[in-house]
Design an enzyme around this catalytic site. Sequence first.
Site, PDB file in Angstrom:
ATOM      1  N   ALA A 100      39.792  45.980  49.812  1.00 18.79           N
ATOM      2  CA  ALA A 100      39.936  45.955  51.263  1.00 18.79           C
ATOM      3  C   ALA A 100      41.393  45.913  51.703  1.00 18.79           C
ATOM      4  O   ALA A 100      41.695  45.972  52.895  1.00 18.79           O
ATOM      5  CB  ALA A 100      39.208  44.735  51.832  1.00 18.79           C
TER       6      ALA A 100
ATOM      7  N   THR B 227      60.947  46.725  44.768  1.00 17.00           N
ATOM      8  CA  THR B 227      61.697  47.968  44.575  1.00 17.00           C
ATOM      9  C   THR B 227      63.198  47.729  44.731  1.00 17.00           C
ATOM     10  O   THR B 227      64.003  48.247  43.949  1.00 17.00           O
ATOM     11  CB  THR B 227      61.237  49.025  45.606  1.00 17.00           C
ATOM     12  OG1 THR B 227      59.826  49.166  45.469  1.00 17.00           O
ATOM     13  CG2 THR B 227      61.923  50.355  45.396  1.00 17.00           C
TER      14      THR B 227
ATOM     15  N   ASN C 204      57.349  50.116  42.118  1.00 15.32           N
ATOM     16  CA  ASN C 204      57.140  51.206  43.072  1.00 15.32           C
ATOM     17  C   ASN C 204      56.622  52.412  42.300  1.00 15.32           C
ATOM     18  O   ASN C 204      57.273  52.873  41.376  1.00 15.32           O
ATOM     19  CB  ASN C 204      58.446  51.539  43.782  1.00 15.32           C
ATOM     20  CG  ASN C 204      58.211  52.418  44.992  1.00 15.32           C
ATOM     21  OD1 ASN C 204      57.572  53.455  44.887  1.00 15.32           O
ATOM     22  ND2 ASN C 204      58.710  52.012  46.144  1.00 15.32           N
TER      23      ASN C 204
ATOM     24  N   MET D 240      46.697  48.803  50.102  1.00 15.44           N
ATOM     25  CA  MET D 240      46.770  49.711  48.952  1.00 15.44           C
ATOM     26  C   MET D 240      45.384  49.997  48.385  1.00 15.44           C
ATOM     27  O   MET D 240      45.116  51.118  47.951  1.00 15.44           O
ATOM     28  CB  MET D 240      47.686  49.126  47.875  1.00 15.44           C
ATOM     29  CG  MET D 240      49.169  49.346  48.138  1.00 15.44           C
ATOM     30  SD  MET D 240      49.592  51.090  48.367  1.00 15.44           S
ATOM     31  CE  MET D 240      49.078  51.800  46.824  1.00 15.44           C
TER      32      MET D 240
ATOM     33  N   ALA E 180      54.898  48.783  37.629  1.00 14.69           N
ATOM     34  CA  ALA E 180      56.068  49.312  38.343  1.00 14.69           C
ATOM     35  C   ALA E 180      56.145  48.662  39.712  1.00 14.69           C
ATOM     36  O   ALA E 180      55.112  48.437  40.360  1.00 14.69           O
ATOM     37  CB  ALA E 180      55.966  50.828  38.492  1.00 14.69           C
TER      38      ALA E 180
ATOM     39  N   GLY F 118      41.223  44.417  44.935  1.00 15.46           N
ATOM     40  CA  GLY F 118      41.699  44.282  46.320  1.00 15.46           C
ATOM     41  C   GLY F 118      41.296  45.483  47.157  1.00 15.46           C
ATOM     42  O   GLY F 118      42.103  46.035  47.910  1.00 15.46           O
TER      43      GLY F 118
ATOM     44  N   ARG G  51      38.671  39.467  46.920  1.00 14.52           N
ATOM     45  CA  ARG G  51      38.860  38.021  46.756  1.00 14.52           C
ATOM     46  C   ARG G  51      37.508  37.294  46.840  1.00 14.52           C
ATOM     47  O   ARG G  51      36.722  37.565  47.749  1.00 14.52           O
ATOM     48  CB  ARG G  51      39.747  37.591  47.929  1.00 14.52           C
ATOM     49  CG  ARG G  51      40.264  36.209  47.939  1.00 14.52           C
ATOM     50  CD  ARG G  51      40.761  35.883  49.337  1.00 14.52           C
ATOM     51  NE  ARG G  51      41.882  36.699  49.771  1.00 14.52           N
ATOM     52  CZ  ARG G  51      43.152  36.433  49.508  1.00 14.52           C
ATOM     53  NH1 ARG G  51      43.460  35.368  48.813  1.00 14.52           N
ATOM     54  NH2 ARG G  51      44.113  37.217  49.941  1.00 14.52           N
TER      55      ARG G  51
ATOM     56  N   GLY H 165      50.509  47.171  40.253  1.00 12.82           N
ATOM     57  CA  GLY H 165      51.420  47.482  41.356  1.00 12.82           C
ATOM     58  C   GLY H 165      51.870  46.232  42.095  1.00 12.82           C
ATOM     59  O   GLY H 165      52.837  46.274  42.858  1.00 12.82           O
TER      60      GLY H 165
ATOM     61  N   LYS I 242      54.522  42.038  54.931  1.00 14.19           N
ATOM     62  CA  LYS I 242      54.966  41.869  53.535  1.00 14.19           C
ATOM     63  C   LYS I 242      55.391  40.419  53.300  1.00 14.19           C
ATOM     64  O   LYS I 242      56.116  39.839  54.097  1.00 14.19           O
ATOM     65  CB  LYS I 242      56.124  42.842  53.224  1.00 14.19           C
ATOM     66  CG  LYS I 242      56.535  42.794  51.760  1.00 14.19           C
ATOM     67  CD  LYS I 242      57.320  44.018  51.339  1.00 14.19           C
ATOM     68  CE  LYS I 242      57.800  43.915  49.905  1.00 14.19           C
ATOM     69  NZ  LYS I 242      56.678  43.861  48.930  1.00 14.19           N
TER      70      LYS I 242
ATOM     71  N   HIS J 148      60.645  46.698  55.439  1.00 16.45           N
ATOM     72  CA  HIS J 148      59.194  46.830  55.278  1.00 16.45           C
ATOM     73  C   HIS J 148      58.479  46.271  56.512  1.00 16.45           C
ATOM     74  O   HIS J 148      59.074  45.556  57.319  1.00 16.45           O
ATOM     75  CB  HIS J 148      58.709  46.062  54.041  1.00 16.45           C
ATOM     76  CG  HIS J 148      58.953  46.794  52.753  1.00 16.45           C
ATOM     77  ND1 HIS J 148      60.141  46.701  52.062  1.00 16.45           N
ATOM     78  CD2 HIS J 148      58.165  47.638  52.042  1.00 16.45           C
ATOM     79  CE1 HIS J 148      60.073  47.456  50.976  1.00 16.45           C
ATOM     80  NE2 HIS J 148      58.895  48.037  50.929  1.00 16.45           N
TER      81      HIS J 148
END
Length: 269
Positions: free
Chosen positions: A11, A168, A126, A14, A124, A9, A37, A100, A161, A157
């Site tokens: 682009a 989290t 976060n 994250m 995780a 990912g 993608r 992530g 999102k 957020h």
Amino acid sequence: MTVRIGVIGAAGRMGRTLIEAVSQSDGALILAGATERPGSSLIGADAGELAGLGKLGVSIADDVTKIVGDIDVLVDFSSPSATIEHIKACAANNTAIVIGTTGFTAEQDEIITKSSAQIPVCKASNFSTGVNLCFKLLDIAARVLGDDVDIEVLEAHHRHKVDAPSGTALSMGGVVANALGRDLAEVAVYGREGQTGARDRDTIGFATVRAGDIVGDHTVMFAADGERVEITHKASSRMSFARGALRAARWVTEKPAGMYDMQDVLNLK
Ligand code: NAD
């Protein structure tokens, strides 16, 4: 030893931050592969240019199988269905993975756990150090304040999102529930509306805000009669997640197959 990183990912929000963080690692890490993608107009573009860093000589591939042989660890912040395909490719190539991505179903989580019998997996909700410290503080607070308080998890957020509550927030609720011997699936209350009746003390409430460019705010409130304790974390940049994920990437390549999280990386267990 330089650890070769693959970024999924590239682009994404994250993905770009991870590429920037790799470039700031003073040679400890090197970007050895990047994907986007399939069908994306960015396939073939230079990953460094995409992240605003100038040419890095790594072109963006459309399939993880094209990069997995050239890397030591895959760092995946994409979408649940994509991550499931990527972990299968990692397991087939004996390559470690840092996950992530959030929002997995129970079935998808099971596939991840099964793969961890073959390869080291660090997952995780976060990766920031501060949030992981908060997990520890929440465990202490829940054990001290016990059943005398009402517990609510509040999170905010950015408007892009797609899952709620945040991974989290769910992890925070899980830490608290676990400390109190409650099953989060049974006690969680996701939002309230209308005639809700009085609050049941055993429940753990979740409230979600989606607005603007908020990177990620979390508060857990322990409210008693006469006082309340609030443990809050506010992320102001994605770099905290990226640096933590790359710390996990270096750590996990040294580990045997198994399921790890950021608490393991930070030695907080
Ligand atoms: P984003 O939408 O900006 O980026 C995701 C990128 O993945 C996109 O560019 C998309 O095209 C790409 N992608 C999707 N399918 C792909 C595939 N099959 N192969 C290659 N690339 C693919 O999202 P984001 O804000 O960067 O967040 C991504 C994920 O990471 C979300 O699940 C988010 O909740 C999670 N996240 C986790 C943490 C953490 O610390 N664990 C922090 C921030 C975000």
